[in-house]
Write an enzyme that holds these catalytic residues in place. Structure first.
Site, short mmCIF file in Angstrom:
data_model
loop_
_atom_site.label_atom_id
_atom_site.label_comp_id
_atom_site.label_asym_id
_atom_site.label_seq_id
_atom_site.Cartn_x
_atom_site.Cartn_y
_atom_site.Cartn_z
N ARG A 108 0.84 -1.21 0.00
CA ARG A 108 0.00 0.00 0.00
C ARG A 108 0.87 1.25 0.00
NH1 ARG A 108 -2.74 4.10 2.77
NH2 ARG A 108 -4.90 4.34 2.10
N CYS A 109 1.89 1.26 0.85
CA CYS A 109 2.78 2.43 0.90
C CYS A 109 3.43 2.71 -0.45
CB CYS A 109 3.88 2.21 1.94
SG CYS A 109 3.35 2.28 3.65
N MET A 110 3.71 1.66 -1.21
CA MET A 110 4.46 1.80 -2.45
C MET A 110 3.58 2.13 -3.65
SD MET A 110 7.39 -1.17 -2.28
CE MET A 110 6.20 -2.52 -2.31
#
Length: 418
Positions: free
Chosen positions: A406-408
């Site tokens: 998700r962060c990426m």
């Protein structure tokens, strides 16, 4: 590696936006690890907010496999540095980027006079590299003043941006409008400045309305969850301030993008930096959550005061309800009976280990389909037992910056849920 769009990729002018975390993902912005990661050393990695020093070639291989897994699911992948290079074809955008980079007070006037021409003479590709991978003291010929003399040769005049990998943090789409965030840590401030240039000057986004901006109160994209159409959760803690959450709430209410914002206090712990490090959505009514915070995670429901204002009115009044358990407050705002919790891990020890390894930082590709790091066996098993299809990817090196799928990823377009 070429990042040339494939024949199925969407073109400039295609509608963009997202009203949930789980609508079918159509277009996503990634950043392939690049030369900025080769600039990390044991001396600077803490200041640049990286826990470790990744093996860059392996991180690139892992990221390529991540992108390939998305394309296999018919997700169009666009790259931040490609967009930035294309943005630098605009003269005004180039000038604004260079002016911002030269604004650092630690450069001094002598160095600024030498560094400026170097940046102005760069091609769009070279300028992208200078502004993302950084410029060292020994890479500038001239400028022989106190700055050059007193700084070590390997110190940076323009810092590299290794956290560009985490594209979620610098922008968030809320329906058809993009929120440019304001990153709290000095090492990441230029990320949102460059992201705002892309959204403001790249032809692909010429018609997209923008919210917030890097000069405003601190809000980071990892703290913003689109729980359902019209319902946002905003984590408040290490990176997003109460003022930032309030300001973004006002903006989405004024734009008519939401009817409820849940402000979610997050404990100040390294493993729980953002809301999406403890909770992400994998279905319209299911979240994967770090169980060690599940019992204590609360939320304050923020709404507009009835009758005082409506969409388009920036002078609205806010009502802040008393704190409730997060899952209870979220279910009420989403107008569902229950928001079901799937735990990270099977026991407290496993949960803590897999939490550290971004076990619940999943990226939903559609309802009941999520990308997760393959190493988190227990969490992935629990997801599958709950009916979630898990698309496993390697992340031994990608995870060195403490971030998961998700962060990426910054979803640019999802199918609407409502």
């Amino acid at each position: 590696m070429s990042t040339t769009p494939t024949p199925g990729d969407r073109v400039a002018g295609r509608p963009a936006g997202a009203d949930s975390e789980v609508g079918r993902l159509r277009t996503v912005m990634l950043h392939r690890p690049g030369p900025e990661l080769t600039r990390l050393t044991p001396r600077n990695n803490d200041r640049l907010l990286f826990d470790g020093i990744p093996w860059v070639a392996r991180a690139q291989d892992e990221h390529d496999a991540f992108a390939a897994a998305l394309r296999e699911r018919d997700v169009d992948v666009v790259y931040l540095t490609d967009l930035l290079t294309e943005t630098f074809a605009d003269v005004d955008a180039r000038e604004r980027a260079i002016e911002t980079a030269l604004g650092s007070l630690h450069l001094g006037e002598t160095m600024r006079r030498w560094l400026g021409p170097m940046l102005h003479e760069s091609s769009p590709e070279e300028l992208t590299t200078h502004l993302t991978a950084g410029v060292r003291n020994d890479e500038v010929r001239g400028g022989f003043g106190l700055v050059t003399s007193l700084l070590p040769h390997d110190d940076f005049l323009i810092d590299p941006l290794p956290n560009l990998l985490f594209t979620r943090d610098s922008s968030v789409w809320v329906r058809d409008q993009v929120t440019i965030t304001s990153l709290a840590m000095p090492a990441r401030a230029r990320e949102t400045q460059l992201t705002e240039l892309i959204y403001g000057s790249h032809p692909r986004f010429s018609d997209a309305p923008r919210l917030h901006g890097w000069r405003n109160e601190h809000v980071e994209g990892g703290d913003v969850l689109l729980l359902a159409p019209g319902v946002l959760a905003i984590g408040v803690g290490e990176r997003t301030t109460p003022a930032g959450a309030e300001q973004l709430a006002r903006e989405v209410f004024t734009a008519g993008l939401a009817h409820t914002v849940l402000a979610v206090p997050i404990a100040q712990e390294r493993a729980t930096m953002h809301l999406d490090t403890v909770c992400t959505m994998v279905d319209v009514d299911k979240v994967v959550m770090y169980p060690n915070v599940a019992d204590t995670l609360t939320a304050y429901a923020v709404t507009m005061v009835d009758g005082t204002a409506g969409p388009g009115d920036s002078d609205l009044e806010l009502h802040v309800a008393d704190a409730e358990h997060f899952l209870v407050a979220a279910a009420k705002a989403m107008e569902i009976d229950t928001l079901h919790q799937i735990d990270t891990g099977l026991d407290p020890v496993t949960a803590e280990r897999e939490q550290w390894d971004d076990g619940n930082n999943t990226l939903a590709l559609a309802p009941r389909v999520a990308v997760a790091y393959e190493r988190n066996d227990e969490t992935n098993s629990r997801l599958e037992e709950a009916g979630i299809e898990v698309v496993r990817i390697a992340g031994s090196e990608l995870g060195s910056g403490r971030g998961g799928p998700r962060c990426m990823s910054c979803p640019i377009e999802r199918d609407p849920l409502g």
